[in-house]
Scaffold this active site. Structure first.
Site, PDB file in Angstrom:
ATOM      1  N   ASP A 253       0.818  -1.207   0.000  1.00 42.59           N
ATOM      2  CA  ASP A 253       0.000   0.000   0.000  1.00 42.59           C
ATOM      3  C   ASP A 253       0.857   1.264   0.000  1.00 42.59           C
ATOM      4  OD1 ASP A 253       0.984  -0.283   2.579  1.00 42.59           O
ATOM      5  OD2 ASP A 253      -0.949  -0.731   3.472  1.00 42.59           O
TER       6      ASP A 253
ATOM      7  N   ASN B  14      -7.501  -1.919  14.046  1.00 45.64           N
ATOM      8  CA  ASN B  14      -8.888  -2.211  13.666  1.00 45.64           C
ATOM      9  C   ASN B  14      -8.980  -3.466  12.797  1.00 45.64           C
ATOM     10  OD1 ASN B  14      -7.792  -1.385  11.288  1.00 45.64           O
ATOM     11  ND2 ASN B  14      -9.082   0.411  11.010  1.00 45.64           N
TER      12      ASN B  14
ATOM     13  N   HIS C 250      -7.166  -4.142  10.062  1.00 51.76           N
ATOM     14  CA  HIS C 250      -6.853  -4.015   8.632  1.00 51.76           C
ATOM     15  C   HIS C 250      -5.557  -4.747   8.278  1.00 51.76           C
ATOM     16  CE1 HIS C 250      -4.579   0.101   9.106  1.00 51.76           C
ATOM     17  NE2 HIS C 250      -3.703  -0.884   9.076  1.00 51.76           N
TER      18      HIS C 250
ATOM     19  N   GLU D 277      -9.450  -1.748   4.987  1.00 52.83           N
ATOM     20  CA  GLU D 277     -10.102  -1.339   6.225  1.00 52.83           C
ATOM     21  C   GLU D 277     -11.332  -2.203   6.507  1.00 52.83           C
ATOM     22  OE1 GLU D 277      -8.432   0.419   8.011  1.00 52.83           O
ATOM     23  OE2 GLU D 277      -7.921   2.410   7.276  1.00 52.83           O
TER      24      GLU D 277
HETATM   25  C1  GLP Z   1      -0.301   0.737   8.395  1.00 53.76           C
HETATM   26  C2  GLP Z   1       0.030  -0.148   7.216  1.00 53.76           C
HETATM   27  C3  GLP Z   1      -0.229  -1.595   7.515  1.00 53.76           C
HETATM   28  C4  GLP Z   1       0.380  -1.943   8.850  1.00 53.76           C
HETATM   29  C5  GLP Z   1      -0.266  -1.131   9.924  1.00 53.76           C
HETATM   30  C6  GLP Z   1       0.243  -1.423  11.318  1.00 53.76           C
HETATM   31  O1  GLP Z   1      -1.625   1.083   8.440  1.00 53.76           O
HETATM   32  N1  GLP Z   1      -0.680   0.217   6.027  1.00 53.76           N
HETATM   33  O2  GLP Z   1       0.269  -2.388   6.475  1.00 53.76           O
HETATM   34  O3  GLP Z   1       0.232  -3.313   9.099  1.00 53.76           O
HETATM   35  O4  GLP Z   1      -0.007   0.232   9.640  1.00 53.76           O
HETATM   36  O5  GLP Z   1       1.308  -0.587  11.633  1.00 53.76           O
HETATM   37  P1  GLP Z   1       2.356  -0.858  12.760  1.00 53.76           P
HETATM   38  O6  GLP Z   1       3.180  -2.005  12.316  1.00 53.76           O
HETATM   39  O7  GLP Z   1       3.160   0.404  12.838  1.00 53.76           O
HETATM   40  O8  GLP Z   1       1.585  -1.142  13.996  1.00 53.76           O
END
Ligand code: GLP
Length: 262
Positions: free
Chosen positions: A86, A157, A159, A164
């Site tokens: 993404d 959440n 995702h 989402e």
């Molecule tokens: C972002 C990314 C996700 C990731 C998530 C969790 O939203 N698009 O791919 O898994 O954050 O982030 P973190 O690893 O910093 O908790």
């Protein structure tokens, strides 16, 4: 490993798909070893390997270990093709909050990957242009034979990528409106919620589900509640990561804090 304490889940699940480690370092090293083993296996076969890569704080330790293996253990990335999950929309690739910047900073600039083999869904321009771009991104993944190994983190959440809550299980690469929880969690990086983009491009639930191996990495106590829902709760688009329960090629790699409520 502490799987023995998780005794209410089916034994074949805890034996084959769930890997709980004492700390984040051990969990990250395990994931890095899986990725490196696949890269090396493909090199022996004279073949390329297609990796689906993730951003966020979670995979940083994995990339650190892969960079270490490249420097000191002779791990080559010559046969590696990458597709990132993404990217925010809109964002400039040189912005430090962009996933393009992140990947260069933590992995790509430190290894011998061919820049032509790197794909990140960064797009500029109006929304009708974005739709074409997303279709092309999806088609490029298909043209490369699909994703051999998809690395995933998880949002609080549920995702995966930026799919989402409410994302259809048959969705492909597309423009997404970011959820309030996601924007709230990202504000620390953007210096205030007003600076967090409202949209992002993400590969879809279907795109992820077709990967031949999937590794979901979750670290730290802030992920324990959503991990419980994703593994123990119903399979529902309301918790996108719950789809992994139905995918036998998906493995869960946690530190004991993320697994605390299982
Ligand atoms: C972002 C990314 C996700 C990731 C998530 C969790 O939203 N698009 O791919 O898994 O954050 O982030 P973190 O690893 O910093 O908790």
């Amino acid at each position: 490993m502490e799987n023995s304490v998780i005794n209410h889940l089916p034994t074949d699940f805890t034996t084959n798909r769930l890997h709980v480690f004492d700390d984040a370092l051990k969990a990250s090293d395990y994931v890095a070893r899986q990725i490196a083993a696949l890269i090396r296996r493909r090199q022996l076969e004279g073949r390329e390997v297609v990796l689906g890569l993730a951003t966020g704080s979670t995979p940083k330790g994995v990339y650190e270990e892969l960079v270490r293996m490249h420097r000191y253990d002779g791990l080559s990335f010559e046969n590696v093709i990458t597709f990132n999950l993404d990217e925010y929309y809109p964002i400039e690739p040189h912005d430090e909050q962009s996933y393009t910047w992140f990947m260069n900073q933590y992995l790509f600039s430190h290894v011998n990957i061919n820049p032509h083999n790197i794909h990140i869904p960064h797009v500029t321009g109006p929304e009708n242009h974005v739709k074409n771009y997303c279709d092309e991104y999806e088609n490029k993944i298909i043209a490369k034979g699909g994703i051999d190994l998809q690395l995933l983190g998880i949002g609080r959440n549920g995702h995966i990528g930026f799919n989402e809550p409410g994302s259809c299980f048959d969705s492909v690469t597309r423009l997404i409106n970011l959820h309030p929880v996601t924007r709230n969690d990202a504000q620390v990086y953007f210096g205030g919620i007003e600076n967090v983009p409202k949209q992002a491009v993400s590969i879809g639930m279907s795109t992820i589900s077709q990967a031949r191996n999937i590794l979901l990495l979750a670290l730290g106590p802030a992920k324990s509640e959503i991990i419980k829902q994703a593994i123990d709760g119903p399979i529902t688009p309301d918790v996108p990561a719950s789809i992994l329960q139905s995918l036998p090629q998906a493995q869960y790699i946690f530190d004991k804090n993320a697994a605390a409520l299982l």
